[in-house]
Design a protein around this motif. Structure first.
Motif, PDB file in Angstrom:
ATOM      1  N   ASP A 189      42.259  52.475  35.840  1.00  0.00           N
ATOM      2  CA  ASP A 189      41.289  51.380  35.970  1.00  0.00           C
ATOM      3  C   ASP A 189      40.110  51.791  36.855  1.00  0.00           C
ATOM      4  O   ASP A 189      38.952  51.478  36.548  1.00  0.00           O
ATOM      5  CB  ASP A 189      41.979  50.136  36.555  1.00  0.00           C
ATOM      6  CG  ASP A 189      42.949  49.495  35.563  1.00  0.00           C
ATOM      7  OD1 ASP A 189      42.803  49.762  34.357  1.00  0.00           O
ATOM      8  OD2 ASP A 189      43.843  48.752  35.997  1.00  0.00           O
ATOM      9  N   THR A 190      40.398  52.498  37.949  1.00  0.00           N
ATOM     10  CA  THR A 190      39.325  52.900  38.863  1.00  0.00           C
ATOM     11  C   THR A 190      38.389  53.906  38.184  1.00  0.00           C
ATOM     12  O   THR A 190      37.171  53.846  38.377  1.00  0.00           O
ATOM     13  CB  THR A 190      39.925  53.516  40.146  1.00  0.00           C
ATOM     14  OG1 THR A 190      41.060  52.740  40.553  1.00  0.00           O
ATOM     15  CG2 THR A 190      38.911  53.520  41.266  1.00  0.00           C
ATOM     16  N   ASP A 221      46.526  52.251  37.947  1.00  0.00           N
ATOM     17  CA  ASP A 221      45.484  51.853  38.898  1.00  0.00           C
ATOM     18  C   ASP A 221      44.370  52.898  38.928  1.00  0.00           C
ATOM     19  O   ASP A 221      43.185  52.559  39.011  1.00  0.00           O
ATOM     20  CB  ASP A 221      46.079  51.683  40.304  1.00  0.00           C
ATOM     21  CG  ASP A 221      47.034  50.493  40.371  1.00  0.00           C
ATOM     22  OD1 ASP A 221      46.936  49.604  39.497  1.00  0.00           O
ATOM     23  OD2 ASP A 221      47.882  50.469  41.284  1.00  0.00           O
TER      24      ASP A 221
END
Lengths: 329, 329
Positions: free
Chosen positions: B204-205, B201
């Motif tokens: 992705d950020t 995550d």
């Protein structure tokens, strides 16, 4: 049991493939449509290609016989997190006449399953981009790279294309006549391998030709590198070796050093007898000599297998894999 | 002779500097305005910044006393090839009250001339981008790199920033806690160095945070690499060493192996006592131990010197350089 039908879809950036199979491994229909990556093309377009491929595959099949389905696609997690996108896919599924449920998996998992029935292992994919993933219990567990062309995709088709242009620019900077590979790149970009009297003019023209298009299109130069490497051209061979090292490094990020589970190689640059596949096999063989190395196969059939293996009548998923994904009939 | 005034302008991507000097080296005025690279900002904007800087420099000078001027800017060749752009600059020149002719040179030549009076030598510049050029008779002769972030600028601020993000993504892929440099990069990009429970995550950020902005803005992470390297952080030190090797490699493309002419280091990453400057001095010292190594200095004064040296009253350009560019008064 052999009457039960499952469908599988492999939705890629350049094509969408569908297969309808019986659990006995009989192929009742296949379909092919355009690229449908929902991240790059939007869910509507992806669902339209999906529907087109599904309809072809089901042309001679009563959709009511279909008991389960799986869609493999890039950006699966993003689609599942988006209710509107999910709705679009639901509609396409019903429009194809299907009433059974379906599951969505990442394209990396489908590529993995197209090479092995083992629930645990590693998949390495190199096409336009590059990604490696550790699979645990047939789920993507940890992922390496897949970071896109700006920040990652090391060893991918984009990477090979960009490096080939960089070698060309270095030749021009040095005032060298382009070599076999770099001349081919120059001809592909400008329509002629001729260098201007002032090589810097050719440098500028090359940069303009590349920057006029989306960066990811550099990947279309990768086949030139592969072909030159196959012909023994040393610059191309060096790039292929570098790419193989990058790809193997991505695998080291996620795969335990002592693993002996299978490794599946997928993507246009790693399936088949390519120089990059050979390089990667060498790098991986040095690090994990005991690991079985497999090539990704029929993604649509693998998706169908992923759908079928949870059906109550399936008692031996390994045997089913042999029938569906590596069919003998 | 000491009454003769010359003006010089150094038009860069982030600032435009002007200087008005007498041939005796007296500084009659300086000016500073915003970035005015005509390639990235357009000729109108560039000319407006130029005029603002000129007016400041000429606030206390009768423009009729100015006998010659030089404008150094990136993309000079493109400006000169474009009659409309040239007209825009002509108008700004006249609006400043100037009636003398002016010449336009590339920013690389002006950077070179700010470090040496020698007509022949090499200049290496690393800021947001990176370029090396061979200077012959105070003209840019051959150029290496400067190919832009997509295809080149190896060892530049963009390159350092991108590589720092790549190291961060590799840490996250491996499930490693980010190190000193990569944690600083994470905090700069996301406002916090905390990693999500699923590191993917955070991956992705990070990718989203980078791709939301123009790629070239990765260069703003370069100071983090420089600071970490100064503190002895090993990943940063490794990146600096790699960048230095890339920059030196660009110089090898254009500079003869047996040259003993001066080498001028310019750009924000190479002027002053930076780790990258030290690395480049090391690489270049190994290859050309006899070459004098200079730092780029005052570009506006160097441009004024380039304008002055062709005036009939100038008989010793080397002495003039000492007075104008390395002033003792």
């Amino acid at each position: 049991m052999s009457d039960t039908v499952v469908v599988g879809l492999d939705v890629g950036g350049t094509s969408t493939r569908a297969a309808a199979l019986t659990l006995a491994g009989r192929r009742l229909g296949t379909g092919c449509a355009g690229g449908g990556n929902p991240t790059s093309h939007g869910a509507e377009r992806a669902a339209a290609e999906l529907l087109a491929a599904l309809r072809q595959a089901l042309a001679d099949v009563d959709p009511a016989r279909v008991r389960a389905g799986t869609i493999g696609l890039a950006g699966a997690a993003r689609l599942l997190a988006d209710p509107a996108g999910r709705d679009t896919f639901d509609r396409a599924w019903r429009e194809a006449g299907l009433r059974c449920p379906y599951t969505v998996h990442g394209d990396a998992l489908v590529a993995y399953a197209s090479g092995t029935a083992s629930p645990d292992g590693t998949v390495l994919i190199a096409g336009t981009g590059a990604i490696a993933a550790q699979v645990r219990d047939l789920r993507l567990d940890r992922v390496a790279d897949g970071h896109g062309w700006l920040l990652g995709d090391a060893g991918s088709g984009f990477w090979l294309g960009r490096e080939a242009v960089r070698r060309l620019l270095a030749d021009l900077d040095r005032g060298r006549t382009p070599g076999q590979l770099t001349a081919a790149v120059l001809a592909e970009l400008l329509g002629s391998a001729e260098v201007a009297d002032r090589p810097r003019d050719t440098v500028d023209t090359v940069i303009q030709a590349v920057t006029r298009r989306p960066p990811v299109e550099l990947a279309r130069l990768a086949p030139l590198v592969v072909a030159a490497a196959q012909a023994g051209e040393p610059v191309a061979a060096g790039l292929i070796a570098e790419a193989a090292a990058h790809l193997a490094e991505s695998v080291t990020r996620i795969r335990p050093v002592d693993a002996d589970s299978p490794i599946v190689l997928g993507g246009g640059l790693l399936t088949g007898d390519t120089p990059l596949a050979a390089g990667v096999r060498g790098e991986i063989g040095r690090r994990w000599p005991a690991a079985p190395l497999r090539s990704a196969g029929d993604g649509a059939a693998a998706a169908a297998w992923l759908a079928a293996r949870d059906l109550p009548e399936v008692t031996d998923p390994g045997h089913l894999h042999a029938r569906l994904v590596s069919p003998t009939t």
